[in-house]
Design an enzyme around this catalytic site. Structure first.
Site, PDB file in Angstrom:
ATOM      1  N   ARG A 214       0.629  -1.163   0.079  1.00 38.04           N
ATOM      2  CA  ARG A 214       0.151  -0.573  -0.328  1.00 38.04           C
ATOM      3  C   ARG A 214       0.580   1.388  -0.093  1.00 38.04           C
ATOM      4  O   ARG A 214       2.147   1.194   0.433  1.00 38.04           O
ATOM      5  CB  ARG A 214      -0.593  -0.237   0.926  1.00 38.04           C
ATOM      6  CG  ARG A 214       0.014  -0.146   2.306  1.00 38.04           C
ATOM      7  CD  ARG A 214      -0.356   0.429   4.001  1.00 38.04           C
ATOM      8  NE  ARG A 214      -0.131   2.234   3.578  1.00 38.04           N
ATOM      9  CZ  ARG A 214       0.210   2.744   3.780  1.00 38.04           C
ATOM     10  NH1 ARG A 214       1.544   2.154   4.366  1.00 38.04           N
ATOM     11  NH2 ARG A 214       0.458   3.469   3.407  1.00 38.04           N
ATOM     12  N   GLY A 215      -0.170   2.240  -0.126  1.00 40.03           N
ATOM     13  CA  GLY A 215       0.538   4.285  -0.125  1.00 40.03           C
ATOM     14  C   GLY A 215       1.375   4.318  -2.113  1.00 40.03           C
ATOM     15  O   GLY A 215       1.662   2.931  -2.538  1.00 40.03           O
ATOM     16  N   ALA A 216       0.321   5.356  -2.004  1.00 39.54           N
ATOM     17  CA  ALA A 216       1.025   5.334  -3.716  1.00 39.54           C
ATOM     18  C   ALA A 216       2.006   5.074  -4.331  1.00 39.54           C
ATOM     19  O   ALA A 216       1.637   3.867  -5.206  1.00 39.54           O
ATOM     20  CB  ALA A 216       0.247   6.553  -3.642  1.00 39.54           C
TER      21      ALA A 216
ATOM     22  N   ARG B  26      -7.087  -0.723  -7.267  1.00 40.08           N
ATOM     23  CA  ARG B  26      -7.752   0.479  -6.346  1.00 40.08           C
ATOM     24  C   ARG B  26      -7.340   1.732  -7.638  1.00 40.08           C
ATOM     25  O   ARG B  26      -7.012   1.352  -8.487  1.00 40.08           O
ATOM     26  CB  ARG B  26      -6.425   0.351  -5.678  1.00 40.08           C
ATOM     27  CG  ARG B  26      -6.269  -0.636  -4.502  1.00 40.08           C
ATOM     28  CD  ARG B  26      -5.494   0.068  -2.921  1.00 40.08           C
ATOM     29  NE  ARG B  26      -6.362   1.105  -2.154  1.00 40.08           N
ATOM     30  CZ  ARG B  26      -5.345   1.254  -1.283  1.00 40.08           C
ATOM     31  NH1 ARG B  26      -4.060   1.346  -1.319  1.00 40.08           N
ATOM     32  NH2 ARG B  26      -6.379   2.431  -0.608  1.00 40.08           N
TER      33      ARG B  26
ATOM     34  N   GLN C   6      -2.589   2.578   9.844  1.00 38.33           N
ATOM     35  CA  GLN C   6      -1.027   2.680   9.106  1.00 38.33           C
ATOM     36  C   GLN C   6      -0.617   4.057   9.725  1.00 38.33           C
ATOM     37  O   GLN C   6       0.395   3.838  10.051  1.00 38.33           O
ATOM     38  CB  GLN C   6      -1.487   3.476   7.027  1.00 38.33           C
ATOM     39  CG  GLN C   6      -2.055   2.737   6.674  1.00 38.33           C
ATOM     40  CD  GLN C   6      -3.901   2.405   6.207  1.00 38.33           C
ATOM     41  OE1 GLN C   6      -4.833   3.206   7.125  1.00 38.33           O
ATOM     42  NE2 GLN C   6      -4.277   2.636   4.881  1.00 38.33           N
TER      43      GLN C   6
ATOM     44  N   ASP D  39      -1.827  10.904  -2.820  1.00 36.87           N
ATOM     45  CA  ASP D  39      -2.096   9.441  -3.832  1.00 36.87           C
ATOM     46  C   ASP D  39      -2.312  10.288  -5.246  1.00 36.87           C
ATOM     47  O   ASP D  39      -2.379   9.359  -6.061  1.00 36.87           O
ATOM     48  CB  ASP D  39      -3.588   9.085  -3.206  1.00 36.87           C
ATOM     49  CG  ASP D  39      -3.115   8.332  -2.101  1.00 36.87           C
ATOM     50  OD1 ASP D  39      -3.188   8.845  -0.369  1.00 36.87           O
ATOM     51  OD2 ASP D  39      -2.755   6.760  -2.151  1.00 36.87           O
TER      52      ASP D  39
ATOM     53  N   ASN E 101      -5.739  12.369  -0.328  1.00 30.62           N
ATOM     54  CA  ASN E 101      -4.896  11.415   0.315  1.00 30.62           C
ATOM     55  C   ASN E 101      -6.128  10.823   1.459  1.00 30.62           C
ATOM     56  O   ASN E 101      -6.816  11.122   1.751  1.00 30.62           O
ATOM     57  CB  ASN E 101      -2.921  12.537   0.881  1.00 30.62           C
ATOM     58  CG  ASN E 101      -2.546  11.016   1.446  1.00 30.62           C
ATOM     59  OD1 ASN E 101      -1.868  10.719   1.398  1.00 30.62           O
ATOM     60  ND2 ASN E 101      -2.783  12.102   3.492  1.00 30.62           N
ATOM     61  N   LYS E 102      -4.694  10.136   2.305  1.00 26.61           N
ATOM     62  CA  LYS E 102      -6.254   8.820   2.809  1.00 26.61           C
ATOM     63  C   LYS E 102      -7.252  10.468   3.666  1.00 26.61           C
ATOM     64  O   LYS E 102      -6.458  10.706   3.896  1.00 26.61           O
ATOM     65  CB  LYS E 102      -4.926   8.780   4.447  1.00 26.61           C
ATOM     66  CG  LYS E 102      -5.647   7.842   5.279  1.00 26.61           C
ATOM     67  CD  LYS E 102      -6.097   6.436   4.654  1.00 26.61           C
ATOM     68  CE  LYS E 102      -5.598   5.475   3.733  1.00 26.61           C
ATOM     69  NZ  LYS E 102      -6.482   4.960   2.845  1.00 26.61           N
TER      70      LYS E 102
END
Ligand code: MRU
Length: 363
Positions: A58-60, A101, A209, A250, A260-261
């Site tokens: 995970r994470g862009a 995603r 996260q 992201d 973003n998140k």
């Protein structure tokens, strides 16, 4: 699958290609951190698709790197060595992984690089030659990300004074990239330059996260980290001297809006209210200049159970309605500066974004 206890000295490598063109992809399963360091070996595209979907990787930037290697996995399944068969499987992998995603643009950016390479391969090449070209391209994407993240750290550190108190959200660290991270790379560079920091880490509901991954990474580097519930950030800003907020991204659109998140937008509004700088650190691979504004960014909706049954424990009535967007959009007007590998964009406008991103003198 290999598993080991978590040692504070562990070297973080969330994505690693094992072997040559017939090799496989090794992922650090981030859903199991910080409890255990467990590696997942992906041998085919479906395994990787599931790993991306379920946030094992995970994470862009890390998603983009993993997907690039995923195309190598797909191409490696050709049963004859023709360019036609290998290209067909590589392009099928591109299409499949693109559905994993929707929000982080790095996924599509990386897949497009490999797709372009397939389409531009001269017709006299063999399947093995294409597989080698794909692997070299995926490795280049990973290497470039490492360099970009390091440069982001150095540029960002110039914005942060000694004895700073920071707030961050989600995980924009080495786990989410090839190395160092984006927001966390800024903190690591500050540390390298002898600046003392302390960091409030939003736990980042619903998947934690922040508390699971960011606190873990900061503690490994002996950077003082204090976990707070997401809802505590306003109180912290009001009652303590917070120097700045730094988060990752992201997808950043042409006008500087930032996806973003989920929870990032609330943090930006709070920072604005309290007069605290709000910085977004991201490589050029996270910019999507084809979109004019953040309203056009697809926002991933995730399973209700992430909220109602975290870790398999029910915390809401059966049948309760749930809204679970994984990301939000922070308007450029709330972003003090964008920290990229090419330099700092401040103020954040369509013109300043274009000026920095269209200048090809990257790291
Ligand atoms: O759902 P996730 O964990 O993939 O979301 C990650 C984030 O929102 C990060 O802040 C972003 O990808 C930047 S990572 C350098």
């Amino acid at each position: 699958m290999a598993s080991a206890g978590v040692s504070p000295a562990a070297i973080i490598q969330s994505v690693e290609w094992i072997g040559q063109t017939g090799g496989h992809l090794r992922l650090l399963d981030q859903t199991l951190l910080p409890g255990s360091l467990t590696y997942l070996d992906c041998h085919d595209v479906e395994q990787l698709w599931e790993a991306i979907k379920s946030l094992r990787v995970r994470g862009a930037p890390a998603i983009g790197i993993a997907a690039a290697y995923g195309v190598c996995l797909g191409a490696g399944k050709a049963i004859n060595d023709t360019l036609e068969e290998t290209s067909r499987l590589a392009l099928a992998a591109v299409d499949r992984l693109a559905t994993s995603r929707p929000t982080a643009v790095n996924l599509f950016w990386a897949l497009e690089r490999l797709q372009r390479l397939v389409k531009l391969t001269p017709p006299n090449q063999t399947g093995s030659e294409l597989r080698m070209r794909l692997l070299l391209e995926a490795q280049a994407i990973q290497d470039e990300d490492r360099h970009m993240c390091r440069a982001i750290g150095e540029h960002g550190a110039s914005l942060i004074p000694n004895e700073a108190t920071l707030i961050t959200h989600c995980n924009a660290g080495g786990l989410a990239t090839a190395a160092y991270g984006t927001a966390l790379s800024v903190m690591f560079s500050c540390q390298d330059h002898g600046k003392r920091l302390s960091v409030f880490v939003d736990e980042t509901r619903p998947l934690w996260q922040g508390s699971r991954l960011t606190a873990w990474e900061l503690m490994q580097r002996q950077i003082p980290a204090t976990i707070i519930c997401d809802s505590m950030a306003g109180h912290v800003m009001r009652s303590q001297k917070v120097t700045a907020v730094i988060v990752g991204a992201d997808r950043i659109t042409a006008n500087g809006d930032v996806a973003n998140k989920i929870g990032t937008y609330s943090l930006a509004v709070l920072a604005h209210h309290h007069g605290i700088p709000f910085y977004v650190a991201a490589p050029s691979s996270s910019f999507d200049l084809t979109l004019a504004s953040g309203d056009q960014i697809p926002i991933e909706q995730r399973d209700a159970k992430e909220i109602t049954e975290p870790g398999g424990i029910r915390v809401a009535p059966k049948g309760a309605q749930v809204f679970n967007p994984a990301f939000d959009v922070t308007p450029a007007s709330l972003v003090t500066a964008l920290i990229t590998e090419r330099g700092i964009i401040q103020p954040v406008t369509t013109e300043t974004v274009a000026r920095m991103l269209n200048n090809d003198d990257s790291v």
